[in-house]
Write a protein that holds these residues in place. Sequence first.
Motif, mmCIF file in Angstrom:
data_model
loop_
_atom_site.group_PDB
_atom_site.id
_atom_site.type_symbol
_atom_site.label_atom_id
_atom_site.label_comp_id
_atom_site.label_asym_id
_atom_site.label_seq_id
_atom_site.Cartn_x
_atom_site.Cartn_y
_atom_site.Cartn_z
ATOM 1 N N ARG A 165 0.865 -1.761 -0.100
ATOM 2 C CA ARG A 165 0.134 0.011 -0.250
ATOM 3 C C ARG A 165 1.076 1.095 0.054
ATOM 4 O O ARG A 165 0.466 2.081 -1.024
ATOM 5 N N THR A 166 2.092 1.460 1.066
ATOM 6 C CA THR A 166 3.307 2.347 0.797
ATOM 7 C C THR A 166 3.910 2.731 -0.428
ATOM 8 O O THR A 166 3.200 3.501 -1.202
ATOM 9 N N ARG A 167 3.828 1.878 -1.153
ATOM 10 C CA ARG A 167 4.183 2.083 -2.071
ATOM 11 C C ARG A 167 3.357 1.897 -3.631
ATOM 12 O O ARG A 167 4.068 3.205 -4.321
ATOM 13 N N ARG A 168 1.966 1.969 -2.790
ATOM 14 C CA ARG A 168 1.806 2.333 -3.786
ATOM 15 C C ARG A 168 0.832 3.788 -3.568
ATOM 16 O O ARG A 168 0.893 4.425 -5.009
ATOM 17 N N GLN A 169 0.780 3.950 -2.535
ATOM 18 C CA GLN A 169 1.003 5.594 -2.185
ATOM 19 C C GLN A 169 1.411 6.404 -2.559
ATOM 20 O O GLN A 169 1.669 7.605 -3.416
ATOM 21 N N LYS A 170 2.805 5.970 -2.241
ATOM 22 C CA LYS A 170 3.900 6.208 -3.112
ATOM 23 C C LYS A 170 4.258 6.572 -4.698
ATOM 24 O O LYS A 170 4.104 7.868 -4.837
ATOM 25 N N GLU A 171 3.586 6.318 -5.517
ATOM 26 C CA GLU A 171 3.555 5.617 -6.474
ATOM 27 C C GLU A 171 2.271 7.113 -7.297
ATOM 28 O O GLU A 171 2.430 8.020 -7.724
ATOM 29 N N ILE A 172 1.896 6.706 -6.497
ATOM 30 C CA ILE A 172 0.778 7.878 -6.787
ATOM 31 C C ILE A 172 0.730 9.391 -5.997
ATOM 32 O O ILE A 172 0.343 10.175 -6.793
ATOM 33 N N ARG A 173 1.820 9.559 -5.266
ATOM 34 C CA ARG A 173 1.610 9.992 -4.410
ATOM 35 C C ARG A 173 3.016 10.914 -5.513
ATOM 36 O O ARG A 173 3.065 12.375 -6.191
ATOM 37 N N ARG A 174 4.106 10.262 -6.129
ATOM 38 C CA ARG A 174 4.947 10.593 -7.109
ATOM 39 C C ARG A 174 3.939 11.320 -8.707
ATOM 40 O O ARG A 174 4.114 12.815 -9.104
ATOM 41 N N HIS A 175 2.500 10.379 -9.123
ATOM 42 C CA HIS A 175 1.948 10.485 -10.311
ATOM 43 C C HIS A 175 1.209 12.317 -9.767
ATOM 44 O O HIS A 175 1.458 13.313 -10.652
ATOM 45 N N LEU A 176 0.817 12.621 -8.963
ATOM 46 C CA LEU A 176 0.409 13.756 -8.736
ATOM 47 C C LEU A 176 1.113 15.032 -8.590
ATOM 48 O O LEU A 176 1.278 16.301 -9.154
ATOM 49 N N TRP A 177 2.505 14.782 -8.119
ATOM 50 C CA TRP A 177 3.504 15.526 -7.972
ATOM 51 C C TRP A 177 4.125 16.265 -9.560
ATOM 52 O O TRP A 177 3.746 17.288 -10.496
ATOM 53 N N TYR A 235 1.707 15.976 -12.274
ATOM 54 C CA TYR A 235 0.863 16.020 -12.583
ATOM 55 C C TYR A 235 1.049 17.228 -12.579
ATOM 56 O O TYR A 235 0.359 18.508 -13.651
ATOM 57 N N GLY A 236 0.910 17.893 -11.663
ATOM 58 C CA GLY A 236 0.925 18.924 -11.052
ATOM 59 C C GLY A 236 2.047 20.319 -11.233
ATOM 60 O O GLY A 236 1.749 20.790 -12.039
ATOM 61 N N ALA A 237 2.967 19.381 -11.564
ATOM 62 C CA ALA A 237 4.273 20.383 -12.442
ATOM 63 C C ALA A 237 3.393 20.620 -14.346
ATOM 64 O O ALA A 237 4.233 21.765 -14.554
ATOM 65 N N ILE A 238 3.219 19.297 -14.349
ATOM 66 C CA ILE A 238 3.205 19.475 -16.527
ATOM 67 C C ILE A 238 1.916 20.160 -16.316
ATOM 68 O O ILE A 238 2.038 20.394 -17.944
ATOM 69 N N THR A 239 1.503 20.363 -15.813
ATOM 70 C CA THR A 239 -0.666 20.592 -16.173
ATOM 71 C C THR A 239 0.107 22.601 -16.999
ATOM 72 O O THR A 239 -0.447 22.543 -18.159
ATOM 73 N N PRO A 240 0.622 23.197 -15.872
ATOM 74 C CA PRO A 240 1.349 24.677 -16.364
ATOM 75 C C PRO A 240 1.720 24.638 -17.724
ATOM 76 O O PRO A 240 1.679 25.457 -18.975
ATOM 77 N N TYR A 241 2.628 23.349 -17.738
ATOM 78 C CA TYR A 241 3.004 23.873 -19.890
ATOM 79 C C TYR A 241 2.231 23.175 -20.934
ATOM 80 O O TYR A 241 1.501 23.454 -21.533
ATOM 81 N N VAL A 242 0.976 22.380 -20.031
ATOM 82 C CA VAL A 242 0.116 21.771 -21.498
ATOM 83 C C VAL A 242 -1.043 22.603 -21.276
ATOM 84 O O VAL A 242 -1.311 22.768 -22.463
ATOM 85 N N ILE A 243 -1.026 23.655 -20.764
ATOM 86 C CA ILE A 243 -1.756 24.394 -20.643
ATOM 87 C C ILE A 243 -1.427 25.700 -21.194
ATOM 88 O O ILE A 243 -1.777 26.327 -22.585
ATOM 89 N N ILE A 244 -0.119 25.824 -21.721
ATOM 90 C CA ILE A 244 0.232 26.926 -22.240
ATOM 91 C C ILE A 244 -0.061 26.695 -23.758
ATOM 92 O O ILE A 244 -0.095 27.209 -24.670
ATOM 93 N N LEU A 274 8.735 15.662 -19.139
ATOM 94 C CA LEU A 274 9.397 13.835 -19.442
ATOM 95 C C LEU A 274 9.540 12.727 -19.809
ATOM 96 O O LEU A 274 9.218 12.151 -20.066
ATOM 97 N N LEU A 275 10.638 12.920 -19.793
ATOM 98 C CA LEU A 275 11.570 12.183 -18.543
ATOM 99 C C LEU A 275 11.179 11.008 -17.558
ATOM 100 O O LEU A 275 11.563 10.145 -17.832
ATOM 101 N N GLN A 276 10.314 11.678 -16.752
ATOM 102 C CA GLN A 276 9.666 10.101 -15.787
ATOM 103 C C GLN A 276 8.976 9.676 -16.500
ATOM 104 O O GLN A 276 7.763 10.044 -17.043
ATOM 105 N N PRO A 277 8.319 8.193 -15.905
ATOM 106 C CA PRO A 277 7.775 7.457 -16.842
ATOM 107 C C PRO A 277 6.062 8.242 -15.552
ATOM 108 O O PRO A 277 6.373 8.264 -14.534
ATOM 109 N N PHE A 278 5.568 7.989 -16.434
ATOM 110 C CA PHE A 278 4.222 8.345 -15.794
ATOM 111 C C PHE A 278 2.874 8.194 -16.988
ATOM 112 O O PHE A 278 3.187 7.684 -17.707
ATOM 113 N N TRP A 279 1.400 7.882 -16.599
ATOM 114 C CA TRP A 279 0.366 7.698 -17.121
ATOM 115 C C TRP A 279 0.234 8.928 -17.800
ATOM 116 O O TRP A 279 -0.118 9.755 -17.100
ATOM 117 N N GLY A 280 0.044 8.228 -18.602
ATOM 118 C CA GLY A 280 -0.705 9.114 -19.864
ATOM 119 C C GLY A 280 0.795 9.944 -20.233
ATOM 120 O O GLY A 280 0.907 10.915 -21.621
#
Lengths: 285, 329
Positions: free
Chosen positions: A5-17, A19-28, B126-132
């Motif tokens: 579960r913690t590994r999964r949580q870690k993975e989810i946290r990493r993803h959120l981080w 997505y948070g960082a890349i969203t501005p780029y996608v919006i721009i 973009l180097l990081q692996p992530f979904w999508g």
Amino acid sequence: MAAPRTRRQKEIRRHLWIYGAITPYVIIAVFPIYWMVITAFKQNPDLYRMDVFPLWFHMAPTWKHFSYLFTDTNYAAWIINTMTIAAWVAVITLLVGVPAGYALARLRIPGSENLGISVFMTYLVPAIILFLPLSRVVSMLGLQDNWWSLVLVYPTITIPFCTWLLMGFFKTLPTEIEEAARVDGCGYLGALVRVVLPVSVPGILTSVIFAFTLSMQDFLYGLAFVAPGDQKPVTVGVPTELIRGDVYFWGSLMAAALMVGLPVAILYNFFLDRFIQGITGGIGK
Amino acid sequence: MTASSSSGGPDAASARAAAISVASRARTSGWFRSQTSRRLGVGYLLLAPAVLYVLLLVGAPFLFSLYLALSDANVGEPVASFVGLANFRAALESDVFYIALRNSIVFTVVAAIFKGLLGTTLAFLLLQPFWGRKVVRGLVVIPFTLPVTISVLSWKWMYDSQFSVINWFLSRIGLVGSYGSPDWPVWLGQAHLALAACIIVNVWRSFPFSAIVLLAGFTSVPTEILDAARVDGTSFFQRFRYVVVPMIAPILLIGFLFDTVFTLSDLSIVYLLTQGGPANATKILPVLAYQVGIQAGALGRGAAISLFLFPLLLPLMILLLRNLKRRED
């Protein structure tokens, strides 16, 4: 049970981080396209309002900006011009670039590396230095104000690029296929036509796409060589002809932009990796 | 091509008994020579159209532009006379030329800094692996793949003096006043903002390109090397500075040079947004060359102005050439 579960949580946290960082780029990156889409479908009174949230419709969406393009402007002619120009450019590019790329990659011509690089470097000679002398060439040939002038000059961009791209592509093919063909009695040309070309379809297709998209990126030659409204390619016609004096009909302008831009962007996207490979000389995947 | 039979034949006849091996060797080398010459013949034949096209429509016009720059050629009069360096002198004596030169350099340098920053950070993400990831990559490269005139139009509408969607947001979050107030930005109408507006479009268009080139570089670094460096206890920035950057330096340089050449010589963004205005605030060399050479019809002076780009571009192209060459070896 706790560890996964913690590994999964870690993975989810990493993803959120991420997505948070890349969203501005996608919006721009995407916002101007979104703004183009929404403008193209808005009715005029809806377009020129400052009191409401601009990113959504406040009146029913409309097709009238699109129909206006085809009924009241040369838009259809520009599209046809562009497609015809690009098709001719692609043909010329292939007729010239495939043999050259093959010769440079496979026929062990002395100094072929330097030759290949010099051909490629001409891709970087800017249009802004060449357009004035080329305008003389174009008028000497009687091609001014005619889209054939663009068929003549666009290969100066596409031939260097596609020759380089094809040279890289031919280098990746195994030499055995030509050796086999030569054992079977083919000459160099026979081997090229009978066995090399059939396995080179992906490389050739890529070159065709780039001949299309590179010639659609041009603005200067189209602007300088072709004045009549019905002779322009679409990427020149839209910004120069759809604006009447100081009046901008943003709805139809954005509709026109959208109909050209989106297909080109999508097409380009599929071949982007090859484009990058072509530029960086094969490093990377 | 007939050399093989004539050179092999007499040789074999004169030294019949002793030199069968010599004869066969001579025949082989003759055969080989003819194969080589045939191969080269075919090679040059295949290469000729490309070399001709490039020489006739890039090389010759380039020389012709030198000639134009030294003449008083006009759009109206086909016969030009030699005027020496008068066109270059005229350019160097006009204030607009210096404004254009300065704007070109400011434009290119400032844009390069932002493209570098945005491109590097985006490449790392973009180097990081992530979904999508594939979808995200496809979306962020859109600016680079759209035809330039198309995207500039969209920006022109976003910069609209009254209905600017950018200003709508800025005023809603309180960064600027409402329409009509003194701090309402008129993007394309105020000198500093206009240059910034053009730079923004250039950066928007090209930072995905920087990111993708960098990404190609990053992925070419073998993971074993990075792992080894990690085992040695290096920090992330040390690995970046001492392992990644040296390894991808050639690719970085190629991407940078490409982008700089295209940025310096591009006319479309500025021409479509501001035509060099207001009051020359966004006048760059390509726009000046177009306006003088085509709109004012002074081909000679226009050619001279566009040739001033050449000393700026030449060092970049030489660097690129040397880099590509080294990588071929």
